[in-house]
Design a protein around this motif. Sequence first.
Motif, short mmCIF file in Angstrom:
data_model
loop_
_atom_site.label_atom_id
_atom_site.label_comp_id
_atom_site.label_asym_id
_atom_site.label_seq_id
_atom_site.Cartn_x
_atom_site.Cartn_y
_atom_site.Cartn_z
N ALA A 188 78.06 30.56 -88.00
CA ALA A 188 77.04 31.31 -87.89
C ALA A 188 77.00 31.71 -86.33
CB ALA A 188 75.54 30.79 -88.68
N CYS A 189 76.26 32.88 -85.79
CA CYS A 189 76.40 32.96 -84.81
C CYS A 189 75.07 32.85 -84.01
CB CYS A 189 75.75 34.74 -84.37
SG CYS A 189 76.76 36.02 -85.23
N ALA A 190 74.28 32.53 -82.20
CA ALA A 190 73.41 31.92 -82.60
C ALA A 190 72.15 32.66 -82.51
CB ALA A 190 73.99 31.85 -80.25
N GLY A 191 70.97 32.30 -82.89
CA GLY A 191 70.11 33.24 -83.82
C GLY A 191 70.48 33.14 -84.77
N CYS A 192 71.07 33.03 -85.53
CA CYS A 192 71.69 33.41 -87.39
C CYS A 192 69.86 32.71 -88.38
CB CYS A 192 72.54 32.59 -88.04
SG CYS A 192 72.96 33.39 -89.42
N PRO A 218 69.02 37.25 -79.74
CA PRO A 218 69.17 35.89 -80.32
C PRO A 218 67.37 35.19 -80.98
CG PRO A 218 70.91 35.76 -79.73
CD PRO A 218 70.21 37.31 -78.72
N SER A 219 67.41 34.80 -79.98
CA SER A 219 65.62 33.97 -80.22
C SER A 219 64.46 35.12 -80.63
CB SER A 219 65.01 33.77 -78.43
OG SER A 219 64.97 35.44 -77.75
N LYS A 220 64.42 36.37 -80.90
CA LYS A 220 63.33 36.62 -81.56
C LYS A 220 63.73 36.50 -83.06
CE LYS A 220 61.25 38.51 -77.63
NZ LYS A 220 61.48 39.69 -76.99
N SER A 221 64.55 35.95 -83.83
CA SER A 221 64.46 36.48 -85.13
C SER A 221 63.59 36.18 -85.72
CB SER A 221 66.50 35.20 -85.45
OG SER A 221 67.59 35.46 -84.83
N MET A 222 62.65 34.48 -85.85
CA MET A 222 62.29 34.34 -86.64
C MET A 222 60.85 34.96 -85.66
SD MET A 222 62.70 31.53 -88.42
CE MET A 222 64.84 30.95 -88.33
N LYS A 280 73.34 26.07 -79.89
CA LYS A 280 74.02 26.88 -79.69
C LYS A 280 73.33 27.90 -78.83
CE LYS A 280 76.50 27.64 -84.08
NZ LYS A 280 76.97 28.17 -84.51
N CYS A 302 70.20 29.76 -79.02
CA CYS A 302 69.88 30.86 -79.25
C CYS A 302 68.85 31.23 -78.66
CB CYS A 302 69.25 31.06 -81.13
SG CYS A 302 68.53 29.98 -81.06
N GLY A 303 67.94 29.50 -78.29
CA GLY A 303 66.39 30.04 -78.19
C GLY A 303 64.80 30.33 -78.81
N ILE A 304 65.12 30.13 -80.17
CA ILE A 304 64.46 30.71 -81.20
C ILE A 304 63.25 28.78 -80.87
CG2 ILE A 304 64.36 30.21 -83.47
CD1 ILE A 304 67.06 31.18 -84.41
N ASN A 307 61.10 30.17 -77.77
CA ASN A 307 60.42 31.20 -78.39
C ASN A 307 59.35 31.36 -79.73
OD1 ASN A 307 60.01 34.37 -77.86
ND2 ASN A 307 60.44 34.33 -80.10
#
Lengths: 323, 96
Positions: A26-30, A233-237, B73, B75-77, B80
């Motif tokens: 999956a993409c980063a931040g999925c 990607p970091s803002k998904s959540m 990966k 993503c930085g979740i 954040n």
Amino acid sequence: MTTQEWKFTAKDMAIKPDLFTSGHRACAGCAPAAVLRLVMKATRGPTIVTQATGCMEIVGSIYPYTSWNLPWLHTAFENAAANAAGIDAAIKIMQKKGKMSKEHIDIIALAGDGGTLDIGLQALSGAVERGHDFLFVLYDNEGYMNTGIQRSSSTPLGASTTTSPAGSVIPGKLETKKPITEIMLAHGMEYVATATPYYWKDLLTKVRKGLEVEGPAFLHVFAPCPRGWRSEPSKSMEYSKLAVESCIFPIWEAVNGIRQLSTPSKILQLAPQKKKPVKAYLEGQGRFRHLFLPKNSHVIDQIQSLTDARWAKLLKQCETATN
Amino acid sequence: MSSKDKTWKELGIAAVCYRPSVGFMTGDWKTYMPIRDLEKCTTCLTCVMLCPEDAIRFRPEHGKIEFDLGFCKGCGICANECPTKAITMKLPEDEE
């Protein structure tokens, strides 16, 4: 269904081995991948998973690799629910004929919004009508992201996709989102719920409740897609949290048709001043970027009034349920 | 694909996947890598639960979180969502 509440503590869940493992593509931040991880954390014993075509089916099963540590079945796009029904029927007859131990086996059907709201709706409706014992989890990333970000009937009003491109002719998608949970509730299901991965304890509890139900259960999970939504990607959540806080996606559960708001949405009911404007949610998402141009400002007002109306309606439905 | 993979004549019906994906490292996709500050970390385990990759592991024996950079990966979740901002995303060359 039992009224027992499960305590999913972070420490227990963190050391529970994943059934949807690392190495998926999956993409980063999925967020859908995080949803799958969390859904699998809430399983209680032997489980069979069946999946409709979609991002999560592809990323977890790129030949010769599989991310699934449990029996997993995929056939075609439209029939995740039909598969689940078939598995349920097969288990029943094999147990009856003594070819299999009488142990209860949970069945989880996973599908995206395309595989549920559009293509898989008739299979789902049929399986629910026949009353098969399975949990259907819809991870809603609001579009056909896997094939190149086309609009689905779950794409919200005003979102720009490759088949509803924002420009001089239209300001993104002109239609509103299909109310899938209302459709499922109208089937008279025992358990229907909505959840987001940010409130993961709530999500895990809802998955477990759905599994405990003897009969079909439906869970609608909000899952931001950084690629398709053109967001960080970091803002998904963060978006899955903002969607609840702005009442775009309120979280609730309905047991035997009686609706109840879950804690994060309940707080907004009790303290309406904490409710955020939809602008806070729309900002930063590339698919809504055009709405911030002066000529499209009416669309934001339209989204706000629609959201408010839907929220007011939901509050009324929850009220009538408690009285 | 390595030369050890089965050819199309050797595959079973429906070409069922036979290798666990934990053998496929996705860690080289990242640009930024997560750096933890153990003094700020309260082990609330929010990052462990919200990581889409299962790349953050909790080690109960010493009560700390560990990153599996082989799968992360970037993503930085985690950075954040960390309530105490104990995780920062940095370029690997900055860290050295």
